[in-house]
Design a protein around this motif. Sequence first.
Motif, PDB file in Angstrom:
ATOM      1  N   LEU A  78       6.230 -10.879  -1.789  1.00 56.41           N
ATOM      2  CA  LEU A  78       4.787 -10.881  -1.594  1.00 56.41           C
ATOM      3  C   LEU A  78       4.197  -9.485  -1.826  1.00 56.41           C
ATOM      4  CD1 LEU A  78       4.524 -13.182   1.550  1.00 56.41           C
ATOM      5  CD2 LEU A  78       3.727 -13.704  -0.758  1.00 56.41           C
ATOM      6  N   ALA A  79       4.884  -8.448  -1.305  1.00 54.49           N
ATOM      7  CA  ALA A  79       4.420  -7.075  -1.542  1.00 54.49           C
ATOM      8  C   ALA A  79       4.474  -6.742  -3.027  1.00 54.49           C
ATOM      9  CB  ALA A  79       5.283  -6.095  -0.740  1.00 54.49           C
ATOM     10  N   THR A  80       5.502  -7.229  -3.721  1.00 52.76           N
ATOM     11  CA  THR A  80       5.603  -7.007  -5.164  1.00 52.76           C
ATOM     12  C   THR A  80       4.435  -7.654  -5.897  1.00 52.76           C
ATOM     13  OG1 THR A  80       8.025  -6.878  -5.102  1.00 52.76           O
ATOM     14  CG2 THR A  80       7.014  -7.467  -7.207  1.00 52.76           C
ATOM     15  N   ALA A  81       4.082  -8.885  -5.505  1.00 48.82           N
ATOM     16  CA  ALA A  81       2.967  -9.584  -6.142  1.00 48.82           C
ATOM     17  C   ALA A  81       1.663  -8.806  -5.967  1.00 48.82           C
ATOM     18  CB  ALA A  81       2.837 -10.990  -5.567  1.00 48.82           C
TER      19      ALA A  81
ATOM     20  N   THR B  85      -2.345  -4.457 -12.622  1.00 47.32           N
ATOM     21  CA  THR B  85      -2.652  -5.236 -13.827  1.00 47.32           C
ATOM     22  C   THR B  85      -4.057  -5.818 -13.842  1.00 47.32           C
ATOM     23  OG1 THR B  85      -1.727  -7.251 -12.829  1.00 47.32           O
ATOM     24  CG2 THR B  85      -0.243  -5.871 -14.148  1.00 47.32           C
ATOM     25  N   SER B  86      -4.741  -5.829 -12.682  1.00 43.57           N
ATOM     26  CA  SER B  86      -6.070  -6.438 -12.638  1.00 43.57           C
ATOM     27  C   SER B  86      -7.152  -5.533 -13.196  1.00 43.57           C
ATOM     28  CB  SER B  86      -6.422  -6.830 -11.199  1.00 43.57           C
ATOM     29  OG  SER B  86      -6.502  -5.672 -10.377  1.00 43.57           O
TER      30      SER B  86
ATOM     31  N   ALA C 122       0.826  -1.208   0.000  1.00 38.27           N
ATOM     32  CA  ALA C 122       0.000   0.000   0.000  1.00 38.27           C
ATOM     33  C   ALA C 122       0.860   1.257   0.000  1.00 38.27           C
ATOM     34  CB  ALA C 122      -0.931  -0.012   1.207  1.00 38.27           C
ATOM     35  N   LEU C 123       1.945   1.256   0.781  1.00 36.37           N
ATOM     36  CA  LEU C 123       2.837   2.409   0.818  1.00 36.37           C
ATOM     37  C   LEU C 123       3.495   2.654  -0.535  1.00 36.37           C
ATOM     38  CD1 LEU C 123       4.649   1.985   4.271  1.00 36.37           C
ATOM     39  CD2 LEU C 123       3.210   3.908   3.579  1.00 36.37           C
ATOM     40  N   ALA C 124       3.888   1.575  -1.202  1.00 39.60           N
ATOM     41  CA  ALA C 124       4.526   1.724  -2.514  1.00 39.60           C
ATOM     42  C   ALA C 124       3.570   2.338  -3.519  1.00 39.60           C
ATOM     43  CB  ALA C 124       5.016   0.358  -3.013  1.00 39.60           C
ATOM     44  N   VAL C 125       2.310   1.912  -3.479  1.00 35.89           N
ATOM     45  CA  VAL C 125       1.311   2.483  -4.388  1.00 35.89           C
ATOM     46  C   VAL C 125       1.078   3.953  -4.051  1.00 35.89           C
ATOM     47  CG1 VAL C 125      -1.107   2.375  -5.098  1.00 35.89           C
ATOM     48  CG2 VAL C 125       0.211   0.268  -4.832  1.00 35.89           C
TER      49      VAL C 125
ATOM     50  N   PRO D  72       2.922   3.810 -20.553  1.00 37.42           N
ATOM     51  CA  PRO D  72       2.274   2.745 -19.760  1.00 37.42           C
ATOM     52  C   PRO D  72       3.301   1.920 -18.994  1.00 37.42           C
ATOM     53  CG  PRO D  72       1.374   2.825 -21.989  1.00 37.42           C
ATOM     54  CD  PRO D  72       2.564   3.745 -21.983  1.00 37.42           C
ATOM     55  N   GLY D  73       2.938   1.565 -17.769  1.00 36.87           N
ATOM     56  CA  GLY D  73       3.823   0.761 -16.945  1.00 36.87           C
ATOM     57  C   GLY D  73       4.741   1.561 -16.053  1.00 36.87           C
ATOM     58  N   THR D  74       4.774   2.885 -16.244  1.00 29.94           N
ATOM     59  CA  THR D  74       5.680   3.708 -15.428  1.00 29.94           C
ATOM     60  C   THR D  74       5.276   3.688 -13.960  1.00 29.94           C
ATOM     61  OG1 THR D  74       6.114   5.164 -17.316  1.00 29.94           O
ATOM     62  CG2 THR D  74       6.657   6.006 -15.120  1.00 29.94           C
ATOM     63  N   ASP D  75       3.960   3.790 -13.708  1.00 32.80           N
ATOM     64  CA  ASP D  75       3.502   3.793 -12.315  1.00 32.80           C
ATOM     65  C   ASP D  75       3.903   2.503 -11.601  1.00 32.80           C
ATOM     66  OD1 ASP D  75       2.428   6.248 -12.747  1.00 32.80           O
ATOM     67  OD2 ASP D  75       0.327   5.621 -12.702  1.00 32.80           O
ATOM     68  N   LEU D  76       3.737   1.380 -12.288  1.00 31.49           N
ATOM     69  CA  LEU D  76       4.137   0.099 -11.686  1.00 31.49           C
ATOM     70  C   LEU D  76       5.638   0.078 -11.420  1.00 31.49           C
ATOM     71  CD1 LEU D  76       3.647  -2.803 -10.812  1.00 31.49           C
ATOM     72  CD2 LEU D  76       3.794  -3.498 -13.218  1.00 31.49           C
ATOM     73  N   ALA D  77       6.421   0.594 -12.352  1.00 26.33           N
ATOM     74  CA  ALA D  77       7.873   0.617 -12.173  1.00 26.33           C
ATOM     75  C   ALA D  77       8.266   1.472 -10.976  1.00 26.33           C
ATOM     76  CB  ALA D  77       8.541   1.138 -13.448  1.00 26.33           C
TER      77      ALA D  77
END
Length: 479
Positions: A362-365, A372-373, A133-136, A152-157
């Motif tokens: 686990l936090a990465t998953a 991605t969902s 949650a903190l990473a997001v 696209p994908g920058t936020d995830l990175a």
Amino acid sequence: MHDPGTGARSAAIATGPAPQAASRPAAETGPEDAHPVRRFGLVTATALVMGNIIGGGIFLLPASVAPFGSLSLLAFVVLTVGAIALALVFGRLARRDPRTGGPYVYAREAFGDFAGFLSAWSYWVMTWVSNAALAVAAVGYVRVVFPGHYPPGTDLAIALLALWLPALANLAGTRWVGAVQIVSTVLKFLPLLFVAFAGLFFFDPKNLGAFDPHGGNPLGGLSAAAALLLYSYVGVESAAVSAGEVRDPARNVGRATVLGTIGAAVVYLLGTVSVFGTVPHGELVTSTAPFSAAVDHMVGGHWGGTLIAAAAVVSIVGALNGWTLMSAQAPYAAARDGLFPARFARRKRGVPTFGVLVGVVLATALTVINYTSGTTGVFNVLVLITTFSATVPYLLAAAAQLYWLAAGERSRVSPGRFARDVVLALGAFAFSMWLVAGAGYAAVYQGVLFLFAGVLVFVVMKGRTRAKAEAEAAPAQEV
């Protein structure tokens, strides 16, 4: 907190029976018991507590409670008293047993393996889900600091970078964890303290709005505001959880816990009061960056948003640094007692490296699922579970203190100190119960289901331990 002149020996005499772990088999101990790596002094341990308590939530907190009026400031004061009581209880418990694991150690010592496992499991789940949650949350602040259009994908990175950089610091050893924690704590508090203290000079009572805007039921408003503020103090246990890495833990864990909690409380209270007094109430209720708005009102211009966003990024990275270590410490302590897989008990450079890696994976998953969902449903449910998970170790730790007091503490301490410890333990228990109530029915329901899922792990680990013990005992019986 104990007398500065007392040591570990006098503390053991004064606080009752020896810890259960004292009789553990030699095979369960390990080389770090004889030569522990203790990198954290009082300053570093205090920074760990403050850094873990104050993450990114402080930057939105004033706007979140503004609809409840200045009554929310009273709720904050009540919660602060409860948090300090809990901090003092952790300090007393750490005197009795200054081992890594904190709440897990106290629950197992008082109530046995099952209670200890529930504490460790619940705390472990809370840490790595909260890290996701903190990473997001860090992504939004990074976008403010560096505005523009991203592919696209920058936020995830960005989110994954926020997770893995603190993890790498942890894997480098406790010395690096402490250094990062001190630097991030200082950098995050400079802008927060500026708003907290400078805002008092721009304070205008007219900006506060009504004491209880809803009227008629101040107690209801107090509880509603408290429900939003309750988790502001999650992290008070940080020094106790990492007691094995703290120099002179019987003395420093309690001090660091109390000092860190009080330091966080000062920033929370003064910062919220300053924002309430500098930003008009109508504007504050709808603000998405209340500290930025406060800076804008104090000095003019619109640079406050960027400054506060940068401070938020530093704050979150510092919190992730501390919570990544926390995610490994509880399973490390449980693994040494045979209640978690043995690999969690392996350490390198003072850090349970396997626990760090499992937690960050686990936090990465969870973070990848969130991005991605196409929906935040699953992620939000898991985050909701953590609000309940955090309270289980607190309740068990406070109950453990009450247990030891009821089991004979009266004969070992003066009546005044005994009465004080009882009041503190009852206050900490009530505070923890308030945390459970504030989590809401959905969080408690989902949290209990997730907590009981851990029973399967406990059953497997206990079964293996018993089978191993019977196998070792069989040759002796044959002879």
